[in-house]
Motif scaffolding. Sequence first.
Motif, PDB file in Angstrom:
ATOM      1  N   UNK A 219       0.860  -1.176   0.000  1.00 19.52           N
ATOM      2  CA  UNK A 219       0.000   0.000   0.000  1.00 19.52           C
ATOM      3  C   UNK A 219       0.900   1.231   0.000  1.00 19.52           C
ATOM      4  N   UNK A 220       0.890   1.964  -1.101  1.00 16.62           N
ATOM      5  CA  UNK A 220       1.831   3.066  -1.307  1.00 16.62           C
ATOM      6  C   UNK A 220       1.261   4.422  -0.901  1.00 16.62           C
ATOM      7  N   UNK A 221      -0.044   4.494  -0.693  1.00 20.72           N
ATOM      8  CA  UNK A 221      -0.633   5.776  -0.321  1.00 20.72           C
ATOM      9  C   UNK A 221      -2.144   5.710  -0.407  1.00 20.72           C
ATOM     10  N   UNK A 222      -2.762   6.875  -0.470  1.00 18.59           N
ATOM     11  CA  UNK A 222      -4.211   6.953  -0.523  1.00 18.59           C
ATOM     12  C   UNK A 222      -4.790   7.645   0.694  1.00 18.59           C
ATOM     13  N   UNK A 223      -6.039   8.061   0.580  1.00 17.86           N
ATOM     14  CA  UNK A 223      -6.670   8.837   1.631  1.00 17.86           C
ATOM     15  C   UNK A 223      -6.980   8.084   2.901  1.00 17.86           C
ATOM     16  N   UNK A 224      -6.970   6.739   2.860  1.00 13.52           N
ATOM     17  CA  UNK A 224      -7.324   5.960   4.040  1.00 13.52           C
ATOM     18  C   UNK A 224      -6.122   5.515   4.863  1.00 13.52           C
ATOM     19  N   UNK A 225      -4.935   5.526   4.278  1.00 10.97           N
ATOM     20  CA  UNK A 225      -3.780   4.896   4.920  1.00 10.97           C
ATOM     21  C   UNK A 225      -2.754   5.918   5.375  1.00 10.97           C
TER      22      UNK A 225
END
Length: 297
Positions: A219-225
């Motif tokens: 998981x490289x990024x995103x609004x949840x992590x």
Amino acid sequence: MGINGRIGQNLYRELKDVYNLFAFSSFNQDDTDMDITFLKKDLFILPEVEKALKNIDIVIFFEDPIMRLNRQTQGRFDDLYILLADNIARASRANEVEQIIFVGDEVSYDYTVEVLGAYGTEVKATDTPVKRYGKNLSYKASDYNNVRSVQRAPLPEGWHIKDVGRYYFEWLNEILFNVINVEYEGQLIKIHFVKRDQPALVVKYDAESSFDGVEIYRIKGGGLSRKEMNKTPRFEFRELPGCKEFIMALHDFEPKSSWSTYLLTQAPLYALVNRIYQVEMIINSQAPRLENPSSNE
């Protein structure tokens, strides 16, 4: 393993004057009061277990896998236990460990021994299962709002573990089409909530870390992590030896939202999605395979 439990403490007292002892522990374990070297590694992460077992001769396998390394752990006891056993077995092969001693208990079952010996290391199992009592552990809770989730499902006939991982994200796009969209951009998989421009999660397949029946998606990024220090959240799909089953797991995920918001929203949704995917795999296991689920890669 399990040095703080009743069995671990008795083994420690019997063996400490004869052997050099090592024990897995949490990162904040106090190691000043015992004649033992603590291996502050995550038992659920195969590369860390491989490092821990370097130059080890014998592994004694007895532990409660619902570790204090995460604030929340989703999954059944036996699924967590089997993932630990597979990590120990693979790491024992990599380090040429001479023997694994399995201390059976009332909640473990024969398949644990099969997994421990699946990669060539000799396994000795105790004849009398011990009673598993509650433990008064000295481990502290995680300093982070991190999550681990582990589930087991049948591997459909003719499928490779690569198929399972790739199909998972395609399936998400179909089963939650009114909730999320999944887009592929080069090597990245972007998971969007509908009507939101920013991806909820950005995932990348890790070909270098994926081998021998283990598939890793970072998981490289995103609004949840939220990225945890020295940890990379990841999805793992792992084929289990000697049976048509696999493990799917989420490791080291830390939500960006507040912990209470996560528990009320993301946690139950993720648990539900994984349960439905387990059912999807059961259905695919009972039906003829019509096409390669990886054909759309």
